[in-house]
Design a protein around this motif. Structure first.
Motif, PDB file in Angstrom:
ATOM      1  N   LEU A   1      33.175  40.010  30.042  1.00 41.95           N
ATOM      2  CA  LEU A   1      32.562  39.543  31.279  1.00 41.95           C
ATOM      3  C   LEU A   1      33.536  38.712  32.096  1.00 41.95           C
ATOM      4  O   LEU A   1      34.268  37.879  31.552  1.00 41.95           O
ATOM      5  CB  LEU A   1      31.317  38.700  30.986  1.00 41.95           C
ATOM      6  N   ASP A   2      33.507  38.946  33.401  1.00 48.89           N
ATOM      7  CA  ASP A   2      34.259  38.159  34.376  1.00 48.89           C
ATOM      8  C   ASP A   2      33.202  37.476  35.252  1.00 48.89           C
ATOM      9  O   ASP A   2      32.730  38.059  36.220  1.00 48.89           O
ATOM     10  CB  ASP A   2      35.168  39.051  35.209  1.00 48.89           C
ATOM     11  N   PRO A   3      32.803  36.243  34.891  1.00 47.04           N
ATOM     12  CA  PRO A   3      31.670  35.593  35.556  1.00 47.04           C
ATOM     13  C   PRO A   3      31.939  35.186  37.000  1.00 47.04           C
ATOM     14  O   PRO A   3      33.034  34.764  37.355  1.00 47.04           O
ATOM     15  CB  PRO A   3      31.437  34.330  34.724  1.00 47.04           C
ATOM     16  N   SER A   4      30.895  35.316  37.809  1.00 45.73           N
ATOM     17  CA  SER A   4      30.906  34.855  39.192  1.00 45.73           C
ATOM     18  C   SER A   4      29.462  34.856  39.673  1.00 45.73           C
ATOM     19  O   SER A   4      28.668  35.690  39.242  1.00 45.73           O
ATOM     20  CB  SER A   4      31.748  35.788  40.057  1.00 45.73           C
ATOM     21  N   LEU A   5      29.127  33.947  40.543  1.00 46.98           N
ATOM     22  CA  LEU A   5      27.787  33.941  41.096  1.00 46.98           C
ATOM     23  C   LEU A   5      27.614  35.086  42.085  1.00 46.98           C
ATOM     24  O   LEU A   5      26.555  35.703  42.167  1.00 46.98           O
ATOM     25  CB  LEU A   5      27.493  32.596  41.780  1.00 46.98           C
TER      26      LEU A   5
ATOM     27  N   ASP B   1      36.089  43.227  40.051  1.00 46.11           N
ATOM     28  CA  ASP B   1      35.487  42.363  39.031  1.00 46.11           C
ATOM     29  C   ASP B   1      35.221  43.141  37.740  1.00 46.11           C
ATOM     30  O   ASP B   1      35.376  42.605  36.644  1.00 46.11           O
ATOM     31  CB  ASP B   1      34.211  41.724  39.571  1.00 46.11           C
ATOM     32  N   ALA B   2      34.831  44.400  37.864  1.00 51.22           N
ATOM     33  CA  ALA B   2      34.646  45.244  36.686  1.00 51.22           C
ATOM     34  C   ALA B   2      35.983  45.470  35.981  1.00 51.22           C
ATOM     35  O   ALA B   2      36.052  45.468  34.747  1.00 51.22           O
ATOM     36  CB  ALA B   2      34.006  46.566  37.083  1.00 51.22           C
ATOM     37  N   ALA B   3      37.050  45.656  36.755  1.00 53.15           N
ATOM     38  CA  ALA B   3      38.384  45.826  36.172  1.00 53.15           C
ATOM     39  C   ALA B   3      38.784  44.576  35.393  1.00 53.15           C
ATOM     40  O   ALA B   3      39.299  44.671  34.270  1.00 53.15           O
ATOM     41  CB  ALA B   3      39.410  46.122  37.266  1.00 53.15           C
ATOM     42  N   ASP B   4      38.531  43.417  35.978  1.00 52.19           N
ATOM     43  CA  ASP B   4      38.852  42.162  35.284  1.00 52.19           C
ATOM     44  C   ASP B   4      38.055  42.042  33.989  1.00 52.19           C
ATOM     45  O   ASP B   4      38.569  41.575  32.971  1.00 52.19           O
ATOM     46  CB  ASP B   4      38.580  40.961  36.192  1.00 52.19           C
ATOM     47  N   ALA B   5      36.801  42.471  34.011  1.00 49.44           N
ATOM     48  CA  ALA B   5      35.965  42.399  32.809  1.00 49.44           C
ATOM     49  C   ALA B   5      36.472  43.352  31.725  1.00 49.44           C
ATOM     50  O   ALA B   5      36.464  43.003  30.537  1.00 49.44           O
ATOM     51  CB  ALA B   5      34.519  42.711  33.168  1.00 49.44           C
ATOM     52  N   LEU B   6      36.908  44.543  32.120  1.00 51.42           N
ATOM     53  CA  LEU B   6      37.501  45.457  31.139  1.00 51.42           C
ATOM     54  C   LEU B   6      38.752  44.835  30.527  1.00 51.42           C
ATOM     55  O   LEU B   6      38.999  44.973  29.326  1.00 51.42           O
ATOM     56  CB  LEU B   6      37.851  46.796  31.792  1.00 51.42           C
ATOM     57  N   ALA B   7      39.534  44.143  31.352  1.00 54.79           N
ATOM     58  CA  ALA B   7      40.726  43.467  30.838  1.00 54.79           C
ATOM     59  C   ALA B   7      40.342  42.403  29.808  1.00 54.79           C
ATOM     60  O   ALA B   7      41.021  42.249  28.788  1.00 54.79           O
ATOM     61  CB  ALA B   7      41.523  42.845  31.984  1.00 54.79           C
ATOM     62  N   VAL B   8      39.245  41.693  30.048  1.00 56.31           N
ATOM     63  CA  VAL B   8      38.759  40.690  29.087  1.00 56.31           C
ATOM     64  C   VAL B   8      38.408  41.371  27.768  1.00 56.31           C
ATOM     65  O   VAL B   8      38.795  40.907  26.691  1.00 56.31           O
ATOM     66  CB  VAL B   8      37.543  39.920  29.652  1.00 56.31           C
ATOM     67  N   ALA B   9      37.679  42.490  27.848  1.00 51.84           N
ATOM     68  CA  ALA B   9      37.278  43.212  26.636  1.00 51.84           C
ATOM     69  C   ALA B   9      38.490  43.728  25.867  1.00 51.84           C
ATOM     70  O   ALA B   9      38.553  43.615  24.635  1.00 51.84           O
ATOM     71  CB  ALA B   9      36.340  44.361  27.001  1.00 51.84           C
TER      72      ALA B   9
END
Length: 162
Positions: free
Chosen positions: A6-10, A139-147
């Motif tokens: 997850l790449d959190p943001s409001l 933001d989805a790309a950043d979340a994949l990077a986190v995973a």
């Protein structure tokens, strides 16, 4: 093992899911949870929680990782980010998932090789690591990077300096 990052943001929280089998990673899904800027803060947080809970229920990850908070120049933005991040952590914990947290610089280093990588470099590397991936957005790309960072670092995290 199925990992959600997850790449959190409001405004727009990214989520990315990968499957890890041995040293092989495969893309499962990715997306973004966008909230209505005109809605109240509590309504936006409820939307974030509901949609993340739906993603978790749909894909049944067994592990999770979240990008750590960084401090913005605007304290109000930092507070809102922290509240959204809290909802992300709650959704994962409520699902019974172990949660790991990673600094942005460590994620970039794990994906690109340098902690100062730009978003375009991360996205290019994701296309190499996950051939054929269709990214739902930055933001989805950043979340994949986190995973992916979690998949690669989870057993060796203690040797890295933030």
């Amino acid at each position: 093992m199925i990992i959600i990052g997850l790449d959190p943001s409001l405004t727009c929280t990214g989520w990315g899911i990968v499957a890890k089998s041995g040293s092989r990673l495969t893309h499962v899904a990715n997306g973004q949870v966008k909230t209505d800027a005109k809605a109240s803060l509590p309504e936006r947080l409820v939307t974030l929680d509901r949609e993340l809970s739906d993603v978790i229920a749909r894909y049944q990850p067994s592990d999770s990782a979240v990008e750590e908070v960084f401090v913005n120049k605007n304290p109000q933005s930092t507070l809102k980010l922290g509240q959204a991040r809290g909802v992300c952590l709650l959704a994962l914990a409520r699902a019974g998932l172990p949660v790991s947290e990673y600094a942005a610089r460590l994620i970039k280093k794990a994906i690109v090789g340098t902690g100062t990588a730009e978003k375009a470099q991360i996205q290019a590397m994701l296309r190499v690591l996950l051939p054929g991936v269709q990214l739902a957005g930055a933001d989805a790309a950043d979340a994949l990077a986190v995973a992916i960072a979690h998949a690669n670092l989870s057993g060796t995290r203690s040797i890295f300096i933030r």
